[in-house]
Design a protein around this motif. Sequence first.
Motif, short mmCIF file in Angstrom:
data_model
loop_
_atom_site.label_atom_id
_atom_site.label_comp_id
_atom_site.label_asym_id
_atom_site.label_seq_id
_atom_site.Cartn_x
_atom_site.Cartn_y
_atom_site.Cartn_z
N LYS A 1 0.98 -1.26 0.02
CA LYS A 1 0.09 -0.11 -0.05
C LYS A 1 0.90 1.30 0.06
CE LYS A 1 -4.05 -2.24 2.34
NZ LYS A 1 -4.79 -2.09 3.39
N CYS B 1 2.00 2.04 4.06
CA CYS B 1 2.19 1.04 5.13
C CYS B 1 3.02 -0.22 4.20
CB CYS B 1 1.23 0.57 6.03
SG CYS B 1 -0.28 -0.07 5.05
N CYS C 1 1.19 -3.11 4.19
CA CYS C 1 0.13 -4.25 3.76
C CYS C 1 0.20 -4.55 2.56
CB CYS C 1 -0.97 -3.75 4.18
SG CYS C 1 -1.39 -3.47 6.16
N ILE D 1 -4.80 -5.73 6.74
CA ILE D 1 -4.53 -4.47 7.41
C ILE D 1 -3.75 -4.37 8.48
CG2 ILE D 1 -7.22 -3.66 7.09
CD1 ILE D 1 -7.99 -4.73 9.88
N CYS D 2 -3.40 -3.11 8.95
CA CYS D 2 -2.36 -2.83 10.07
C CYS D 2 -2.86 -1.74 10.83
CB CYS D 2 -0.93 -2.66 9.55
SG CYS D 2 -0.55 -1.21 8.65
N CYS E 1 -2.97 1.91 8.05
CA CYS E 1 -4.00 1.79 7.37
C CYS E 1 -5.31 1.87 7.98
CB CYS E 1 -4.12 0.95 5.96
SG CYS E 1 -3.86 -0.99 6.38
ZN LIG Z 1 -1.52 -1.12 6.57
#
Ligand SMILES: [Zn+2]
Length: 499
Positions: free
Chosen positions: A20, A23, A25, A38-39, A42
């Motif tokens: 992304k 980040c 991900c 996801i993290c 984000c």
């Molecule tokens: Zn992320």
Amino acid sequence: MKLEPVIGLEIHVQLKTKSKIFCSCSNDAHNQTPNTLICPVCTGHPGTLPVLNKEVVNYGIKLALALNLKINKKSVFERKSYFYPDLPTGYQISQFEEPLSSEGYYVLKTPKDKIRIGIERLHLENDAGKNLHQKEYSLVDFNRAGTPLAEIVTKPEIKTPSQAKYFLQDLRRICRYLEVSDADMEKGQLRCDVNISLRPEGDLQLYSKTEVKNLNSFKSVEKALKYEIRRQTELWNTNKPPQEETTRGWNDSQQITELQRSKEKANDYRYFPEPDLPTLIIDKKLIEKIKKSLPELPANKKERFMKEYGLKSGDAETIIDNKKVSEYFENVVSEFKEWLISELESTSETEDELWENNKKKALKLIKGWITSELFKLMNEASLSIEEIKISPENMAEFIKTIYLSKVNSSNAQKILKIMFESGGDPSQIIEENDLGQISNESEIEELVKNIIKNNPEQVKQYKEGKINLLKYFVGMLMKESHGKSNPKVGEDLFRDNLK
Ligand SMILES: [Zn+2]
């Protein structure tokens, strides 16, 4: 009063980098279980910091250069605030005052006209997640939150709905050639809002524009614009041209645009520089490096194919539409050319002259067999050109057998089908399946004589003037020789033997 449309496009292209924009991900959200990519970054957890993905910048520069945009040495990310459940941070990180690139253009050629469309800017930003509305509640999937987007804004210089459609189709092709996005509108990888206003022809003023959203196919872009032209023409004709900017949505089932909001209700985005990201400085060397790495762009390739291979505009377009198909085509041509030159060795002509004098028939066969029969087989099997078992070498070899009349066209189709299913060398397939053509005249003549002997009634009618019975005789010959006779040779032999 004659009115002319003034059309501008705002396009979002999802960039297909591995990760992304801010980040690490995975950026491949298609067909993934919701909320698995996801993290904390984000999903906008407090205290997390965005880190710009360098590859996103490279992709953005590539696309900007293809649209002749000027890459700005310095650009700034800003927060664009708005509230929406699928935007966990409460703002989007975008570029506003100082975008990545500005002041470009694209020369659009449609079957009808050629125009230069100014491109105002291309900037980078993050995508939001996705709301999934159920009957009594809504769910949010954040897999897409943080997907990098390139937003492209054209100047209001497009004059017809079909120009808008062609521009978008060209843009999709460019994205695919650059491999920065698959730009599939149905999958939301390419999204477009259109702005349209009308003005009396010759008037240079811009009037209040209408923005149309929810367009998810090339067709709907064209249709929504046509609808707006009709709707706004009526307003002008009753002396009530649109007085304020409005946003409308395209209703595909009813084929109309519907009012969503007028300007007083429009968002105030409260832009301000993103404090967690430094100013983006682009080095000249990087721009030069990316410029050198750009592939031949589709419009240039089309022109070259028309010139070099004598293709008509439509045929060239069919072949260059997919970069991999165009490469396959060129590989087949080059294999064929090599063989032709080695086969036709001549003392008086140079290799280039030799090719020039013989290429017409060969190119017609190559183009024809790839775009009709091979495409048909690929469609039926839902395979792309990279997935098929027929190598360019074998395809060239196959074309060679037809070029030399070693097989007739119905057997050629059978051969191609076997090649498609099992791979393999065409000469071997011809031998194993006994599909070669008998071009040996005495062998065919023997069959011809037999047919004449065994069909006295038809022969009598033929001699009395019913000459289209010739087709009947050739049909008999093809049947008796299991499709292996050269029908052209057969026809001549019947004519001679029935004199
Ligand atoms: Zn992320």
